[in-house]
Design an enzyme around this catalytic site. Structure first.
Site, PDB file in Angstrom:
ATOM      1  N   HIS A  42      39.122  14.498  46.161  1.00 43.06           N
ATOM      2  CA  HIS A  42      38.838  13.260  46.832  1.00 43.06           C
ATOM      3  C   HIS A  42      38.392  13.371  48.010  1.00 43.06           C
ATOM      4  CE1 HIS A  42      39.382   8.886  46.522  1.00 43.06           C
ATOM      5  NE2 HIS A  42      39.865   8.767  47.751  1.00 43.06           N
ATOM      6  N   MET A  84      42.738   0.192  45.391  1.00 40.26           N
ATOM      7  CA  MET A  84      43.486   0.535  46.595  1.00 40.26           C
ATOM      8  C   MET A  84      44.691   0.235  46.524  1.00 40.26           C
ATOM      9  SD  MET A  84      41.284   2.416  48.201  1.00 40.26           S
ATOM     10  CE  MET A  84      42.343   3.065  49.686  1.00 40.26           C
ATOM     11  N   MET A  95      34.032   4.378  51.903  1.00 35.94           N
ATOM     12  CA  MET A  95      34.575   3.453  52.662  1.00 35.94           C
ATOM     13  C   MET A  95      33.583   2.929  53.834  1.00 35.94           C
ATOM     14  SD  MET A  95      38.547   4.549  52.770  1.00 35.94           S
ATOM     15  CE  MET A  95      38.215   6.207  52.353  1.00 35.94           C
ATOM     16  N   ASP A 128      44.938   4.668  44.929  1.00 37.75           N
ATOM     17  CA  ASP A 128      44.682   5.870  46.248  1.00 37.75           C
ATOM     18  C   ASP A 128      45.456   5.033  47.313  1.00 37.75           C
ATOM     19  OD1 ASP A 128      43.701   6.972  48.114  1.00 37.75           O
ATOM     20  OD2 ASP A 128      41.573   6.388  48.029  1.00 37.75           O
ATOM     21  N   ASP A 155      37.149  11.299  51.443  1.00 42.62           N
ATOM     22  CA  ASP A 155      37.258   9.952  51.938  1.00 42.62           C
ATOM     23  C   ASP A 155      36.307   9.739  53.194  1.00 42.62           C
ATOM     24  OD1 ASP A 155      39.268   8.454  50.641  1.00 42.62           O
ATOM     25  OD2 ASP A 155      40.641   9.929  51.479  1.00 42.62           O
ATOM     26  N   MET A 164      34.548   7.443  55.903  1.00 44.02           N
ATOM     27  CA  MET A 164      35.066   6.025  56.559  1.00 44.02           C
ATOM     28  C   MET A 164      33.646   6.207  57.890  1.00 44.02           C
ATOM     29  SD  MET A 164      38.955   6.161  56.967  1.00 44.02           S
ATOM     30  CE  MET A 164      39.904   6.863  55.667  1.00 44.02           C
ATOM     31  N   HIS A 206      34.589   9.000  47.860  1.00 43.80           N
ATOM     32  CA  HIS A 206      34.813   7.467  48.258  1.00 43.80           C
ATOM     33  C   HIS A 206      34.360   7.022  49.499  1.00 43.80           C
ATOM     34  CE1 HIS A 206      38.786   4.770  48.997  1.00 43.80           C
ATOM     35  NE2 HIS A 206      37.576   4.004  48.976  1.00 43.80           N
ATOM     36  N   SER A 256      43.700  14.160  48.319  1.00 42.78           N
ATOM     37  CA  SER A 256      42.656  13.728  49.048  1.00 42.78           C
ATOM     38  C   SER A 256      42.544  14.547  50.611  1.00 42.78           C
ATOM     39  CB  SER A 256      43.101  12.393  49.551  1.00 42.78           C
ATOM     40  OG  SER A 256      42.635  11.724  50.762  1.00 42.78           O
TER      41      SER A 256
END
Ligand code: DX5
Ligand code: ZN
Length: 247
Positions: A58, A163, A93, A198, A60, A62, A91, A33
């Site tokens: 990966h 998660m 979020m 994750d 992330d 957000m 991913h 990540s």
């Protein structure tokens, strides 16, 4: 009477050994990540992880709304893209994922996952949208969200992500209560399917997750927090393999 089905063994010139890479049609994949990488050096960090033996990278995303932190957008994803040939596993979020699927696909994501909790009951439409852009679609469950909540997506999604921490930050403690759900997801989605985990993954927790059916290990701290990325990735892979073989 649980029998492993060994297939696709390959020769690893580094260790000079034949590696079993697939059991029951399950292949361990390590996805570092970038959240734990040096954000001022994302290009270099991407290359470093790629040449250290990562399978996916990966990313992330957000939004400060679905989770209490803000990270990477499509612009930064596009900047990372030319630095690796590995699949970029984005991913999301974020709230209202439907608004951002297109920009991330166009920025070079190869796979995009969204949270079932943020899908507003339109998860099948989100999957269709991701696939419309020729990308792989994944669905994510928060630690408290039951496996049954993604049942309607069996046969539709390409991977599922459980998660093992509450999303928002790297470096949190692994939540072992999620392990039975990982087992359930594996049973629901079948063997040749990617079940990703994750949060709080290290060689020990990767072993536990793989023993319960996970085959894709996302790790931030346990990769970028180490000096030797190749050794860190190998330790995760070796332990996950052991977990996969363990009854
Ligand atoms: C958490 C992110 C994770 C995070 C994991 O919200 O989704 O991908 O980077 O970090 P570690 O491996 O440090 O728990
Ligand atoms: Zn993540």
């Amino acid at each position: 009477d649980y029998k492993f089905f060994y297939s696709h063994s390959c020769y690893n010139p580094e260790t000079r050994s034949a590696l079993i890479i697939s059991i029951n049609n399950r292949v361990i994949k390590i996805a570092p990540s970038l959240l734990s990488a040096d954000f001022a050096e994302l290009g270099k960090e991407t290359q470093r992880a790629s040449s250290a033996g990562a399978d996916w990278l990966h990313v992330d995303v957000m939004d400060g709304h679905f989770v209490p932190n803000i990270t990477i957008g499509p612009v930064v994803t596009a900047a990372i893209r030319p630095h690796t040939k590995l699949p970029l596993d984005v991913h999301l979020m974020i709230s209202e994922p439907e608004k951002y699927i297109e920009p991330f696909c166009k920025a070079g994501a190869d796979m995009v996952s969204f949270h079932i909790e943020a899908s507003g009951g339109h998860s099948e439409k989100l999957v269709d949208l991701i696939k419309k852009f020729g990308k792989k679609a994944g669905v994510v469950l928060n630690p408290a969200t039951p496996a049954v909540s993604v049942g309607a997506l069996i046969g539709k999604v390409d991977y599922v992500l459980a998660m093992t921490v509450w999303p928002g930050f790297g470096g949190q403690k692994f939540i072992a209560d999620v392990l039975p759900k990982i087992k359930e997801l594996r049973l629901m989605f079948g063997n040749g399917f990617d079940v990703q985990v994750d949060g709080g993954l290290n060689p020990q927790t990767a072993f536990e997750c793989a023993r319960n059916g996970a085959n894709v290990i996302v790790a931030g701290t346990a990769v970028f927090g180490q000096k030797d990325l190749a050794a860190a990735i190998k330790a995760l892979r070796d332990n996950a393999l052991k977990g996969m073989k363990s009854p």
